[in-house]
Scaffold this active site. Structure first.
Site, mmCIF file in Angstrom:
data_model
loop_
_atom_site.group_PDB
_atom_site.id
_atom_site.type_symbol
_atom_site.label_atom_id
_atom_site.label_comp_id
_atom_site.label_asym_id
_atom_site.label_seq_id
_atom_site.Cartn_x
_atom_site.Cartn_y
_atom_site.Cartn_z
ATOM 1 N N CYS A 116 27.556 45.314 37.289
ATOM 2 C CA CYS A 116 28.661 46.431 37.430
ATOM 3 C C CYS A 116 29.565 46.848 36.441
ATOM 4 O O CYS A 116 30.370 47.927 36.686
ATOM 5 C CB CYS A 116 29.154 45.959 38.981
ATOM 6 S SG CYS A 116 28.078 46.023 40.097
ATOM 7 N N HIS A 256 35.965 50.119 39.770
ATOM 8 C CA HIS A 256 34.558 49.893 40.429
ATOM 9 C C HIS A 256 34.878 49.715 41.856
ATOM 10 O O HIS A 256 35.351 48.866 42.401
ATOM 11 C CB HIS A 256 33.838 48.444 39.809
ATOM 12 C CG HIS A 256 32.657 48.140 40.176
ATOM 13 N ND1 HIS A 256 31.551 49.228 40.460
ATOM 14 C CD2 HIS A 256 32.334 47.023 41.023
ATOM 15 C CE1 HIS A 256 30.355 48.610 40.823
ATOM 16 N NE2 HIS A 256 30.956 47.463 41.269
ATOM 17 N N ASN A 286 28.647 50.635 47.180
ATOM 18 C CA ASN A 286 28.632 50.279 45.509
ATOM 19 C C ASN A 286 27.283 50.725 44.773
ATOM 20 O O ASN A 286 26.331 50.291 44.930
ATOM 21 C CB ASN A 286 28.724 48.603 45.679
ATOM 22 C CG ASN A 286 28.609 48.120 44.113
ATOM 23 O OD1 ASN A 286 28.453 48.619 43.161
ATOM 24 N ND2 ASN A 286 28.970 46.662 44.182
HETATM 25 O O1 UT7 Z 1 30.010 44.891 42.356
HETATM 26 C C1 UT7 Z 1 29.621 43.444 41.849
HETATM 27 C C2 UT7 Z 1 30.533 42.631 42.210
HETATM 28 N N1 UT7 Z 1 30.380 42.257 43.528
HETATM 29 C C3 UT7 Z 1 31.448 42.239 44.327
HETATM 30 O O2 UT7 Z 1 32.536 42.430 43.909
HETATM 31 C C4 UT7 Z 1 31.297 41.744 45.980
HETATM 32 C C5 UT7 Z 1 32.246 40.760 46.211
HETATM 33 N N2 UT7 Z 1 32.104 39.996 47.516
HETATM 34 C C6 UT7 Z 1 32.295 40.801 48.613
HETATM 35 O O3 UT7 Z 1 32.745 42.153 48.479
HETATM 36 C C7 UT7 Z 1 32.368 40.212 50.065
HETATM 37 O O4 UT7 Z 1 32.371 38.667 49.634
HETATM 38 C C8 UT7 Z 1 31.319 40.615 50.907
HETATM 39 C C9 UT7 Z 1 31.523 41.942 51.484
HETATM 40 C C10 UT7 Z 1 30.123 40.644 50.260
HETATM 41 C C11 UT7 Z 1 31.237 39.824 52.149
HETATM 42 O O5 UT7 Z 1 32.541 39.639 52.825
HETATM 43 P P1 UT7 Z 1 33.381 38.237 53.038
HETATM 44 O O6 UT7 Z 1 34.664 38.891 53.780
HETATM 45 O O7 UT7 Z 1 33.483 37.419 51.989
HETATM 46 O O8 UT7 Z 1 32.249 37.586 54.048
HETATM 47 P P2 UT7 Z 1 31.687 36.225 54.083
HETATM 48 O O9 UT7 Z 1 30.587 36.342 53.014
HETATM 49 O O10 UT7 Z 1 32.651 35.345 53.667
HETATM 50 O O11 UT7 Z 1 31.100 36.181 55.547
HETATM 51 C C12 UT7 Z 1 31.963 35.802 56.463
HETATM 52 C C13 UT7 Z 1 31.154 35.663 57.864
HETATM 53 C C14 UT7 Z 1 29.846 34.701 57.575
HETATM 54 O O12 UT7 Z 1 29.904 34.296 59.011
HETATM 55 P P3 UT7 Z 1 30.490 32.773 59.372
HETATM 56 O O13 UT7 Z 1 29.738 31.794 58.461
HETATM 57 O O14 UT7 Z 1 32.019 33.026 59.052
HETATM 58 O O15 UT7 Z 1 30.047 32.721 60.818
HETATM 59 C C15 UT7 Z 1 28.869 35.759 57.316
HETATM 60 O O16 UT7 Z 1 27.543 34.987 57.997
HETATM 61 O O17 UT7 Z 1 30.590 37.054 57.845
HETATM 62 C C16 UT7 Z 1 29.006 36.976 58.173
HETATM 63 N N3 UT7 Z 1 28.469 38.120 57.676
HETATM 64 C C17 UT7 Z 1 28.387 39.239 58.349
HETATM 65 N N4 UT7 Z 1 28.495 39.557 59.344
HETATM 66 C C18 UT7 Z 1 28.258 40.812 59.988
HETATM 67 C C19 UT7 Z 1 28.081 38.298 56.335
HETATM 68 N N5 UT7 Z 1 27.616 39.655 56.219
HETATM 69 C C20 UT7 Z 1 27.927 40.127 57.543
HETATM 70 C C21 UT7 Z 1 27.489 41.509 57.987
HETATM 71 N N6 UT7 Z 1 27.730 41.841 59.291
HETATM 72 N N7 UT7 Z 1 26.739 42.285 57.206
#
Ligand code: UT7
Length: 331
Positions: A116, A256, A286
């Protein structure tokens, strides 16, 4: 003689027509529009549906948009740089194909890969060629067909990425406009958190790697998020300090588009008001290499000669950094 700096003198872009909305994703994986919107800021992303078209198609369209807008003779282009994480093929540079297809017959060309941060690192690369005095027109394209490496049954990644391309032209400037400073960083210990395991020299493709879905993007979102928030904000603040820029001086943050929360955190650290933060993540998601030029394209009409822009990016690898650039034209 005044010092030569590398200024952006034209912008072009292309996104495919097909819109993959959060509502449609709700029917594909276990997610909701509300979750995606509040966690990422994304509402829809564009997808290149044609199975016989790769990243080069997007890149050529963006370059042609720039060439038409600027009324540029492609034969005048000295170098075509293409930042992409999704080249048409692992071997045979996509940039070379693009250069030939757009009629840049006097240019040399090569691909850049820093995930990215492709476009950010590409800006630095383009600037060095211009500053050398030897090259007068460098076309930098950021293009990715992310849909070709996403598993649309994996809700942790398929909600994030989209396809698109953007292009900018760098030319020499002697008025003190263009790229003025940069702070670029990497940390290889980060590759475990955002990667595609198979298809490279470490794990060549086999029937097993296909069955085990190892050719798709894997992301440990939470870990990447933590690194992205602190590092992107750090470098943006650092580039401001180093150039004695206050939040009043900075006209635009060009960050980004990975997650609205990461961009907001960076803007907060810079003490920048919301109206100075370019944002289009809601429309495109993204797009990896294309986020920065797509922002420039969408905001081009609002940019004024002499505006102070801070670019910032964070990506897989890890790779990240910030660039300070003075805008060179009124459109
Ligand atoms: O561009 C290159 C660099 N990349 C980035 O900068 C991306 C950085 N990361 C992010 O933007 C975020 O971490 C994400 C958007 C990918 C995820 O958001 P988050 O707030 O970090 O969520 P998480 O991974 O901590 O997941 C929280 C909960 C989990 O459930 P439990 O374990 O709390 O029950 C996930 O299983 O949300 C769940 N989850 C979803 N729920 C509904 C993960 N993906 C989804 C989804 N819909 N699509």
């Amino acid at each position: 003689m005044s010092k030569i700096t590398a200024a952006i003198t034209a912008v072009g872009a292309y996104v495919p027509d097909f819109r993959l909305t959060n509502k449609v994703l709700e029917t594909m994986v276990d997610t909701t529009d509300e979750w995606i919107t509040t966690r990422t800021g994304i509402k829809e992303r564009r997808i290149l549906k044609d199975p016989d078209k790769g990243t080069s198609f997007l890149a050529i369209k963006a370059a042609e948009d720039l060439i038409a807008k600027r009324n540029l003779d492609p034969k005048e282009i000295d170098l075509v740089l293409l930042g992409t994480a999704t080249p048409d093929m692992p071997v045979a540079s996509t940039a070379v194909y693009v250069a030939t297809k757009i009629g840049a017959t006097n240019a040399f060309a090569f691909d850049l890969q820093a995930a990215c941060s492709n476009f950010l690192f590409g800006m630095s690369t383009a600037a060095r060629f211009i500053e050398s005095g030897k090259y007068k027109k460098v076309l930098l394209i950021g293009a990715d067909k992310m849909s070709s490496i996403i598993d649309y049954t994996d809700r942790t990644t398929c909600i994030i990425f989209g396809d698109g391309a953007g292009a900018v032209l760098f030319e020499p400037n002697t008025e003190g406009l263009g790229l003025l400073d940069e702070y670029l960083r990497v940390d290889g210990s980060g590759r475990e958190f955002l990667k595609i395991d198979a298809g490279g020299s470490l794990m060549p493709p086999t029937e097993e790697t296909v069955k085990e879905k190892k050719h798709f993007v894997f992301q440990d979102g939470k870990s990447v998020f933590k690194f992205a928030v602190s590092n992107m904000a750090d470098v943006a603040a650092r580039i401001m300090d180093r150039n004695n820029l206050t939040h009043d001086d900075v006209n635009w943050l060009v960050a980004h588009q990975a997650n609205k929360r990461i961009i907001d955190a960076t803007a907060k650290r810079m003490e920048l008001e919301e109206s100075k933060v370019m944002m289009n993540i809601e429309k495109y998601g993204n797009t990896t290499s294309a986020t920065l030029p797509l922002l420039l394209h969408d905001y081009e009409a609002q940019l004024k000669k002499g505006d102070d822009l801070v670019f910032a990016a964070f990506g897989g690898g890890f790779t990240w950094g910030a660039i300070y650039l003075k805008w060179a034209y009124n459109s």
